[in-house]
Design a protein around this motif. Structure first.
Motif, PDB file in Angstrom:
ATOM      1  N   GLU A 290       0.821  -1.214   0.000  1.00 30.24           N
ATOM      2  CA  GLU A 290       0.000   0.000   0.000  1.00 30.24           C
ATOM      3  C   GLU A 290       0.855   1.265   0.000  1.00 30.24           C
ATOM      4  OE1 GLU A 290      -3.294   0.567   2.627  1.00 30.24           O
ATOM      5  OE2 GLU A 290      -3.618  -1.582   2.854  1.00 30.24           O
ATOM      6  N   VAL A 291       2.119   1.135   0.368  1.00 32.31           N
ATOM      7  CA  VAL A 291       2.983   2.308   0.470  1.00 32.31           C
ATOM      8  C   VAL A 291       3.528   2.636  -0.912  1.00 32.31           C
ATOM      9  CG1 VAL A 291       5.020   3.300   1.589  1.00 32.31           C
ATOM     10  CG2 VAL A 291       3.604   1.625   2.811  1.00 32.31           C
ATOM     11  N   GLN A 292       3.242   3.844  -1.371  1.00 35.10           N
ATOM     12  CA  GLN A 292       3.687   4.241  -2.703  1.00 35.10           C
ATOM     13  C   GLN A 292       5.198   4.444  -2.724  1.00 35.10           C
ATOM     14  OE1 GLN A 292       1.322   7.187  -4.866  1.00 35.10           O
ATOM     15  NE2 GLN A 292      -0.093   7.201  -3.148  1.00 35.10           N
ATOM     16  N   LYS A 293       5.799   4.179  -3.872  1.00 35.54           N
ATOM     17  CA  LYS A 293       7.221   4.450  -4.026  1.00 35.54           C
ATOM     18  C   LYS A 293       7.447   5.952  -3.855  1.00 35.54           C
ATOM     19  CE  LYS A 293       8.467   0.432  -6.736  1.00 35.54           C
ATOM     20  NZ  LYS A 293       9.239  -0.122  -7.865  1.00 35.54           N
ATOM     21  N   LEU A 294       8.510   6.285  -3.157  1.00 36.85           N
ATOM     22  CA  LEU A 294       8.743   7.680  -2.780  1.00 36.85           C
ATOM     23  C   LEU A 294       9.173   8.518  -3.981  1.00 36.85           C
ATOM     24  CD1 LEU A 294      10.525   7.051   0.635  1.00 36.85           C
ATOM     25  CD2 LEU A 294       8.152   7.734   0.242  1.00 36.85           C
ATOM     26  N   ARG A 295       8.409   9.592  -4.225  1.00 40.67           N
ATOM     27  CA  ARG A 295       8.728  10.552  -5.278  1.00 40.67           C
ATOM     28  C   ARG A 295       9.255  11.831  -4.634  1.00 40.67           C
ATOM     29  NH1 ARG A 295       3.339   9.343  -5.810  1.00 40.67           N
ATOM     30  NH2 ARG A 295       2.821  11.516  -5.378  1.00 40.67           N
ATOM     31  N   ASN A 296       9.872  12.681  -5.415  1.00 39.80           N
ATOM     32  CA  ASN A 296      10.473  13.901  -4.873  1.00 39.80           C
ATOM     33  C   ASN A 296       9.472  14.757  -4.106  1.00 39.80           C
ATOM     34  OD1 ASN A 296      13.038  13.365  -5.802  1.00 39.80           O
ATOM     35  ND2 ASN A 296      12.740  14.425  -7.750  1.00 39.80           N
ATOM     36  N   GLU A 297       8.237  14.869  -4.648  1.00 43.30           N
ATOM     37  CA  GLU A 297       7.257  15.733  -3.998  1.00 43.30           C
ATOM     38  C   GLU A 297       6.753  15.154  -2.680  1.00 43.30           C
ATOM     39  OE1 GLU A 297       4.984  13.633  -7.426  1.00 43.30           O
ATOM     40  OE2 GLU A 297       7.012  14.382  -7.003  1.00 43.30           O
ATOM     41  N   MET A 298       7.084  13.895  -2.397  1.00 38.90           N
ATOM     42  CA  MET A 298       6.642  13.284  -1.143  1.00 38.90           C
ATOM     43  C   MET A 298       7.555  13.641   0.029  1.00 38.90           C
ATOM     44  SD  MET A 298       5.604   9.527  -2.540  1.00 38.90           S
ATOM     45  CE  MET A 298       3.965   9.046  -2.059  1.00 38.90           C
ATOM     46  N   PHE A 299       8.700  14.259  -0.255  1.00 36.87           N
ATOM     47  CA  PHE A 299       9.606  14.678   0.815  1.00 36.87           C
ATOM     48  C   PHE A 299       9.303  16.129   1.187  1.00 36.87           C
ATOM     49  CE2 PHE A 299      11.867  11.289  -1.409  1.00 36.87           C
ATOM     50  CZ  PHE A 299      12.161  10.449  -0.348  1.00 36.87           C
TER      51      PHE A 299
ATOM     52  N   PHE B  40       3.116   8.045 -16.483  1.00 33.79           N
ATOM     53  CA  PHE B  40       3.499   6.699 -16.882  1.00 33.79           C
ATOM     54  C   PHE B  40       3.132   5.665 -15.821  1.00 33.79           C
ATOM     55  CE2 PHE B  40       6.635   9.400 -19.186  1.00 33.79           C
ATOM     56  CZ  PHE B  40       6.074   9.222 -20.448  1.00 33.79           C
ATOM     57  N   ASP B  41       2.265   6.068 -14.912  1.00 37.56           N
ATOM     58  CA  ASP B  41       1.742   5.155 -13.898  1.00 37.56           C
ATOM     59  C   ASP B  41       0.507   4.467 -14.474  1.00 37.56           C
ATOM     60  OD1 ASP B  41       0.747   3.863 -11.708  1.00 37.56           O
ATOM     61  OD2 ASP B  41       0.660   5.618 -10.409  1.00 37.56           O
ATOM     62  N   LEU B  42       0.458   3.132 -14.398  1.00 44.26           N
ATOM     63  CA  LEU B  42      -0.682   2.389 -14.931  1.00 44.26           C
ATOM     64  C   LEU B  42      -1.991   2.884 -14.328  1.00 44.26           C
ATOM     65  CD1 LEU B  42      -1.518   0.057 -16.812  1.00 44.26           C
ATOM     66  CD2 LEU B  42      -1.232  -1.501 -14.863  1.00 44.26           C
ATOM     67  N   ALA B  43      -1.938   3.337 -13.066  1.00 47.75           N
ATOM     68  CA  ALA B  43      -3.135   3.844 -12.400  1.00 47.75           C
ATOM     69  C   ALA B  43      -3.703   5.076 -13.097  1.00 47.75           C
ATOM     70  CB  ALA B  43      -2.827   4.175 -10.936  1.00 47.75           C
ATOM     71  N   GLU B  44      -2.888   5.770 -13.861  1.00 49.07           N
ATOM     72  CA  GLU B  44      -3.376   6.930 -14.600  1.00 49.07           C
ATOM     73  C   GLU B  44      -4.374   6.506 -15.674  1.00 49.07           C
ATOM     74  OE1 GLU B  44      -3.631  10.992 -15.340  1.00 49.07           O
ATOM     75  OE2 GLU B  44      -2.601   9.951 -13.719  1.00 49.07           O
ATOM     76  N   TYR B  45      -4.270   5.250 -16.108  1.00 52.57           N
ATOM     77  CA  TYR B  45      -5.097   4.770 -17.212  1.00 52.57           C
ATOM     78  C   TYR B  45      -6.135   3.734 -16.772  1.00 52.57           C
ATOM     79  CZ  TYR B  45      -1.193   6.928 -19.590  1.00 52.57           C
ATOM     80  OH  TYR B  45      -0.240   7.834 -19.990  1.00 52.57           O
TER      81      TYR B  45
END
Length: 672
Positions: free
Chosen positions: A357-366, A650-655
């Motif tokens: 459930e934990v999303q991979k950490l992106r820059n905006e998450m810091f 490019f996240d599958l969830a976008e589609y």
């Protein structure tokens, strides 16, 4: 409105630091965050920009002049020799040389070994006797004519950690924050931007801190790579040690029978196994047996002596397959090494955090905002280990009698740990306690469900409780079972909406759409496998006019959601038929022109699809709903804005909607 930054700087002056500063001073120094924030706390614990800039420069100079890089060790040794004395920052471990009856220190980066250290220093800082502690050390150089006498001298040594904290003041100051403000302050303290996380996602992140606040707490987290599972145990506290799961022995972890030395559990509050998963990894079966006893009884024995310890055990690793695959073909522990794939061992686990459930950490998450100096927070949590909230939930709730003692203990410890984190002052409402209890039960139930699959001797348990205030019985289910479990229909064009209390299949009509029925659908934070077709399609059948009332159709992702709803209408419209779709929404004056233009584009795109689209701006609307002229009204708790932000284009969830994480909300179906 007062910001979190203002609250922290006002009420915890000198104990907070801006979290992006560590990147500014770290450079190529391989040192934990708590070391850097300890130094920043000495010079930058303020919100005055000029003072921060000066402090950052001071810390940079300290790191540059005193931190020992391995490739510069010889240069540092030369500096000590030339100056006679020099202060360094290095990781120090100590061993007793019983032949000479002296303690000797080893320096990880400086490369010096067997440097004699004063007995008093070791007595004051016993953790030096384990696998090493980051310290500020004043090293001296005194050459001697005597044979076998080392010229290196430890003049002074100070472990890097805050000396004094006032837990009473910490608790009293907590009362000045709301629940949401305090949770966000904690999120910022561990370096994360709370805006990017749902409430459940915040709980998942903060649950990684429970082992620091709760004695003898056993936690497992398995999930994909890149989600920060092990980071918190290596970077956030001087009281935790992160070890590779394959590089630990009975002697290192518990006690060395030859020397009598106590192992890691005797010196650290948290012992975390990194890279714990891996079916092909070998483990010492004897170690697993000792672990089982320790995790159950808080004690261990080697030889004739029995020892007690309070160290919490954490096991983090990567999964090999997707959650639906594991639920269908094996279980959620399938990735563990053979010797740890043991139901008696796993039954000692108090909570299984769903790392998927934990999303991979992106820059905006810091975060770039303020948070507690992690060493200060670590010392507070260490003090809170002395307190006990395991029975605090009993004022409001009574667990089912079918729940075993071991299950109850696990649930109580998770609940206690969360209270220490979020309500350290001990004040919380029934609803606030319910949030924590539901989460605690779910994470223990996740363990028990897998044990039942692995071993038929484990019996089914009714993980429910009774609310004492109204007598209502609440049953808890894990999120992945709601999403992909055996009572969940296979993915199809449409899925029948279900009440949480009724999972029986419903017959479908000729078009394959299940019949509509009054009721309510409750979506949970981070729930997936939820689509607009699943939620709305049965209630649109036969409608020729649909009115969507939602004041928040303005941002790009909200407009995308509305277009996806329109797409659902178009896909379900019989050939040759038309339907009227009207949107009532609103926007701020500054953005009305852009909204009007976007909605006109939507109208243009829907021409020829059989959908006659109109819209209006109404500043008086507040409620959110979908009304159809076929007799159905769908009350939307959050409007169409039910999904969390995706990871990018490019996240599958976008589609694919079924891959998106939901926000917690309620959807009610009324027949009018």
């Amino acid at each position: 409105m007062v910001s979190i930054n203002q609250l922290l700087n006002t009420h915890f002056a000198g104990k907070v630091v801006r979290k992006d500063l560590t990147k500014l001073v770290k450079g190529n120094a391989i040192v934990p965050t708590y070391v850097l924030e300890y130094l920043l706390g000495q010079y930058c614990a303020t919100d005055v920009e000029d003072t921060i800039a000066e402090g950052v420069e001071n810390v940079r100079n300290i790191i540059a002049q005193h931190f020992v890089h391995r490739d510069e060790a010889q240069m540092i040794k030369s500096t000590i020799r030339e100056k006679g004395s020099h202060r360094i920052i290095d990781k120090v471990s100590v061993r007793l040389n019983d032949r000479k009856d002296v303690y000797e220190a080893d320096f990880a980066n400086l490369g010096l070994n067997k440097v004699v250290i004063d007995d008093q220093i070791v007595k004051e800082h016993k953790k030096l006797l384990s696998s090493g502690v980051w310290c500020i050390v004043t090293m001296g150089y005194m050459p001697s004519d005597e044979r076998d006498v080392s010229p290196w001298v430890i003049d002074n040594l100070k472990p890097i950690q805050i000396a004094n904290i006032d837990v009473t003041d910490y608790k009293e100051t907590r009362e000045r924050f709301t629940k949401e403000e305090w949770i966000d302050a904690l999120m910022q303290s561990i370096g994360l931007n709370p805006v990017e996380f749902s409430f459940r996602s915040k709980l998942l992140q903060l649950s990684r801190l429970i082992p620091f606040a709760e004695n003898n707490y056993n936690l497992v987290e398995l999930g994909p790579k890149g989600t920060g599972k092990s980071h918190i145990y290596s970077e956030m506290s001087p009281h935790a040690i992160l070890i590779s799961g394959g590089e630990v022995s009975k002697a290192k972890l518990f006690v060395n029978n030859t020397t009598g030395d106590i192992g890691l559990v005797g010196y650290w509050d948290v012992v975390a196994y990194d890279e714990f998963a891996g079916k092909d990894k070998r483990a010492d079966r004897g170690l697993v047996d000792i672990l089982k006893n320790y995790m159950a009884n808080k004690s261990f024995s080697r030889g004739t002596q029995v020892y007690g310890a309070a160290a919490s055990m954490v096991f983090v690793g990567n999964t090999d397959h997707s959650v639906p695959y594991m639920l269908k073909h094996s279980n959620l522990f399938e990735a563990l090494p053979k010797d740890y794939y043991d139901t008696a061992f796993l039954d000692r686990v108090h909570a299984y955090l769903p790392g998927w459930e934990v999303q991979k950490l992106r820059n905006e998450m810091f975060t770039t905002a303020y948070g507690f100096i992690v060493d200060y927070l670590a010392e507070v949590l260490k003090e809170l280990r002395k307190e006990d909230y395991t029975q605090a939930y009993t004022s409001y709730f009574r667990l089912s009698d079918t729940i075993t003692t071991r299950d109850k203990d696990a649930i109580a410890k998770t609940f206690s740990g969360l209270v220490k984190l979020i309500y350290p002052h001990g004040q919380f409402t029934e609803n606030e306690a319910k949030e924590l209890l539901d989460f605690a039960i779910e994470n223990r139930k996740r363990v028990k469900q897998q044990l039942i699959k692995m071993d038929e001797t484990f019996e089914e348990v009714d993980f429910s409780y009774t609310q004492l205030s109204n007598g209502q019985v609440v049953s808890i289910e894990t999120l992945e079972v709601l999403e992909f479990g055996p009572n969940r229909s296979e993915p199809a064009a449409f899925t029948a909406p279900v009440d949480s209390s009724d999972s029986s299949p419903k017959p479908s009509n000729e078009a394959g759409i299940p019949p509509a029925a009054p009721g309510q659908r409750i979506l949970r934070d981070n729930q997936t496998n939820v689509t607009f077709a699943d939620l709305f399609a049965p209630y649109l059948v036969g409608a020729t006019k649909v009115v969507v009332t939602d004041p928040y159709i303005r941002l790009p992702y909200q407009l995308r959601n509305f277009m996806e709803f329109a797409r659902l209408l178009a896909a379900s419209l019989p050939a040759g038929e038309e339907i009227s779709l009207h949107l009532a929404t609103f926007n701020n004056e500054d953005y009305l022109a852009n909204s009007r233009e976007a909605l006109k584009e939507i109208g243009d795109s829907l021409e020829g699809s059989g959908i006659q689209f109109t819209f209006e701006f109404d500043e008086t609307i507040h409620d959110r709903a979908i009304e159809c002229n076929n007799g159905w009204k769908i009350v939307l708790g959050r409007g169409l804005d039910i999904y969390q932000k995706t990871n990018g284009r490019f996240d599958l969830a976008e589609y694919m909607q079924e891959k998106r994480l939901c926000k917690a909300c309620e959807i009610t179906y009324l027949q009018i």
